[in-house]
Design a protein around this motif. Structure first.
Motif, PDB file in Angstrom:
ATOM      1  N   LYS A 132     133.477  60.074  64.235  1.00 20.65           N
ATOM      2  CA  LYS A 132     133.588  60.550  65.551  1.00 20.65           C
ATOM      3  C   LYS A 132     134.654  59.931  66.342  1.00 20.65           C
ATOM      4  O   LYS A 132     135.450  60.821  66.892  1.00 20.65           O
ATOM      5  CB  LYS A 132     132.340  60.365  66.132  1.00 20.65           C
ATOM      6  CG  LYS A 132     132.323  61.136  67.737  1.00 20.65           C
ATOM      7  CD  LYS A 132     130.944  60.898  68.562  1.00 20.65           C
ATOM      8  CE  LYS A 132     131.108  61.294  69.868  1.00 20.65           C
ATOM      9  NZ  LYS A 132     129.611  61.017  70.521  1.00 20.65           N
ATOM     10  N   TYR A 133     134.956  58.852  66.018  1.00 18.12           N
ATOM     11  CA  TYR A 133     135.880  58.188  66.838  1.00 18.12           C
ATOM     12  C   TYR A 133     137.150  57.711  66.089  1.00 18.12           C
ATOM     13  O   TYR A 133     138.329  57.523  66.772  1.00 18.12           O
ATOM     14  CB  TYR A 133     135.595  56.741  67.396  1.00 18.12           C
ATOM     15  CG  TYR A 133     134.411  57.032  68.682  1.00 18.12           C
ATOM     16  CD1 TYR A 133     134.599  57.344  69.769  1.00 18.12           C
ATOM     17  CD2 TYR A 133     132.818  56.762  68.232  1.00 18.12           C
ATOM     18  CE1 TYR A 133     133.589  57.789  70.622  1.00 18.12           C
ATOM     19  CE2 TYR A 133     131.761  56.970  68.970  1.00 18.12           C
ATOM     20  CZ  TYR A 133     132.246  57.231  70.132  1.00 18.12           C
ATOM     21  OH  TYR A 133     131.337  57.741  71.188  1.00 18.12           O
ATOM     22  N   PHE A 134     137.244  57.449  65.024  1.00 18.06           N
ATOM     23  CA  PHE A 134     138.429  57.026  64.032  1.00 18.06           C
ATOM     24  C   PHE A 134     138.727  58.216  62.931  1.00 18.06           C
ATOM     25  O   PHE A 134     139.823  57.878  62.320  1.00 18.06           O
ATOM     26  CB  PHE A 134     137.976  55.728  63.304  1.00 18.06           C
ATOM     27  CG  PHE A 134     137.752  54.646  64.432  1.00 18.06           C
ATOM     28  CD1 PHE A 134     138.626  54.289  65.358  1.00 18.06           C
ATOM     29  CD2 PHE A 134     136.502  54.295  64.368  1.00 18.06           C
ATOM     30  CE1 PHE A 134     138.207  53.340  66.391  1.00 18.06           C
ATOM     31  CE2 PHE A 134     135.985  53.250  65.416  1.00 18.06           C
ATOM     32  CZ  PHE A 134     137.226  52.785  66.187  1.00 18.06           C
ATOM     33  N   GLY A 135     138.278  59.230  62.702  1.00 16.60           N
ATOM     34  CA  GLY A 135     138.252  60.103  61.488  1.00 16.60           C
ATOM     35  C   GLY A 135     139.500  61.142  61.908  1.00 16.60           C
ATOM     36  O   GLY A 135     139.845  61.259  63.011  1.00 16.60           O
ATOM     37  N   ASN A 136     140.151  61.185  60.649  1.00 18.42           N
ATOM     38  CA  ASN A 136     141.575  61.897  60.728  1.00 18.42           C
ATOM     39  C   ASN A 136     141.286  63.477  59.882  1.00 18.42           C
ATOM     40  O   ASN A 136     141.264  63.314  58.676  1.00 18.42           O
ATOM     41  CB  ASN A 136     142.771  61.182  60.121  1.00 18.42           C
ATOM     42  CG  ASN A 136     143.978  61.998  60.415  1.00 18.42           C
ATOM     43  OD1 ASN A 136     144.288  63.096  60.141  1.00 18.42           O
ATOM     44  ND2 ASN A 136     145.048  61.271  60.895  1.00 18.42           N
ATOM     45  N   GLU A 137     141.199  64.436  60.752  1.00 12.68           N
ATOM     46  CA  GLU A 137     140.814  65.711  60.207  1.00 12.68           C
ATOM     47  C   GLU A 137     142.024  66.058  59.016  1.00 12.68           C
ATOM     48  O   GLU A 137     141.514  66.548  57.829  1.00 12.68           O
ATOM     49  CB  GLU A 137     140.569  66.962  61.091  1.00 12.68           C
ATOM     50  CG  GLU A 137     140.208  68.261  60.532  1.00 12.68           C
ATOM     51  CD  GLU A 137     140.175  69.310  61.397  1.00 12.68           C
ATOM     52  OE1 GLU A 137     139.909  70.222  61.048  1.00 12.68           O
ATOM     53  OE2 GLU A 137     140.256  68.994  62.535  1.00 12.68           O
ATOM     54  N   LYS A 138     143.100  66.126  59.266  1.00 12.56           N
ATOM     55  CA  LYS A 138     144.004  66.517  58.393  1.00 12.56           C
ATOM     56  C   LYS A 138     144.131  65.995  57.287  1.00 12.56           C
ATOM     57  O   LYS A 138     144.444  66.277  56.297  1.00 12.56           O
ATOM     58  CB  LYS A 138     145.603  66.578  59.355  1.00 12.56           C
ATOM     59  CG  LYS A 138     145.794  67.328  60.304  1.00 12.56           C
ATOM     60  CD  LYS A 138     146.986  67.323  60.900  1.00 12.56           C
ATOM     61  CE  LYS A 138     147.265  68.615  61.786  1.00 12.56           C
ATOM     62  NZ  LYS A 138     148.723  68.259  62.720  1.00 12.56           N
ATOM     63  N   LYS A 139     144.052  64.368  57.279  1.00 18.08           N
ATOM     64  CA  LYS A 139     144.010  63.573  56.119  1.00 18.08           C
ATOM     65  C   LYS A 139     142.935  63.992  55.069  1.00 18.08           C
ATOM     66  O   LYS A 139     143.117  64.130  53.935  1.00 18.08           O
ATOM     67  CB  LYS A 139     144.127  62.375  56.465  1.00 18.08           C
ATOM     68  CG  LYS A 139     145.594  61.618  56.886  1.00 18.08           C
ATOM     69  CD  LYS A 139     145.495  60.135  57.044  1.00 18.08           C
ATOM     70  CE  LYS A 139     146.552  59.501  57.648  1.00 18.08           C
ATOM     71  NZ  LYS A 139     146.706  58.231  57.866  1.00 18.08           N
TER      72      LYS A 139
END
Length: 314
Positions: A132-139
């Motif tokens: 929720k706070y640190f995730g990177n959707e594109k990666k």
């Protein structure tokens, strides 16, 4: 020469909503229509699609691949939670929901299962807050796409038919949706996703890349697709819902199914607290003399995700 359209169906109710209704009739009259379907649909639905003109066969997805995609879907929903309160409902109500006990479960079963359940609950919540706070959707999405092999049957049919447009109904995110979008982008074929539920654009964070066009039920869903899933308004089309066609044509639609007054209670697909709602309605009716001849009709959700069913004997 007619333009070619390929329609892909991956669930039973898509056959019900788009084949058993006249939803595709206009398309089949004006265009050359081809269809494929998931081999996991039920046998009775398979018989329906086998009889269709230009049905090209069934595709299959391994459970391991589906599970990996479903995990990506959950993590993307965590990452984009701020876009929609419905994302938060899905995240907290389903994806991180690990019950510590179940109604009508034996105390012994609860006792022995408790350590594993509490550990799973803690891990799920840690994962939720991290992404929720640190995730990177594109990666995350790129890593998944780079690791998969596109379904060979679907790719073979697309190469064989060479459609001008690919249409697929969807009630959320499915591995088929993503792969059709990837194939479409690679081969420069237009794709059209038809939302099968009213709430799809507000309760699902769509995995990218998406279809070129999206069909929705109404104005509210149009706004959700534009504001929550960031679709270009020019590429969103209001279609209504094919599944309700039989209601509109029913000659007895003004005749009640019951010979008494009733309150209709429709269950959400998460039935948390529904038993308490029914008890409260019962209390209100009992204590109101104007409602003494009124009953409650309870309609469970046809695709409920909660196995903590109510005890109807109460």
């Amino acid at each position: 020469m007619k333009m070619k359209i390929l329609v892909s169906l991956c669930e039973n109710h898509y056959v019900r909503n788009f084949i058993s209704t006249p939803a595709l009739d206009l398309i089949s009259k004006k265009y050359e229509l081809y269809l494929i379907a998931d081999t996991k649909i039920s046998d009775d639905q398979k018989e329906k699609v086998r009889k269709l003109k230009n049905f090209k066969g069934f595709f299959f997805y391994e459970n391991s691949k589906i599970k990996r995609f479903n995990k990506l879907n959950i993590l993307v929903s965590y990452i984009n939670e701020k876009r929609s309160t419905s994302f938060k409902m899905m995240n907290k109500g389903i994806y991180t929901q690990n019950r510590l006990y179940w109604d009508r479960e034996s105390p012994l079963k609860t006792f022995y299962s408790f350590p594993a359940r509490i550990a799973k609950k803690i891990l799920n919540n840690l994962e939720y807050y991290y992404y929720k706070y640190f995730g990177n959707e594109k990666k995350l999405t790129k890593k998944f796409i780079d690791s998969i092999k596109i379904n060979p049957f679907i790719e073979k049919i697309v190469n064989e038919v060479k459609p001008d447009l690919i249409i697929y109904p969807a009630n959320g995110n499915k591995i088929m949706n993503l792969e059709l979008a990837l194939i479409s982008k690679e081969k420069k074929i237009k794709s059209f996703k038809i939302c099968d539920n009213w709430d799809n654009p507000s309760s699902r964070s769509f995995i990218k890349p998406e279809a070129d066009y999206i069909g929705v039920w109404g104005k509210q869903s149009f706004n959700h697709a534009r504001d929550i899933n960031l679709f270009n308004p020019k590429n969103i089309f209001i279609l209504g819902s094919a599944r309700f066609d039989n209601y509109a044509t029913n000659k007895d639609k003004h005749i009640s199914m019951f010979d008494f007054k009733y309150i209709l209670l429709l269950e959400n697909f998460i039935n948390h607290g529904i038993e308490n709602v029914i008890k409260k309605l019962d209390e209100i009716i009992t204590n109101n003399k104007n409602l003494h001849d009124t009953k409650v009709i309870y309609r469970p959700h046809p695709n409920g995700k909660d196995f903590n069913f109510i005890d109807v004997n109460k």
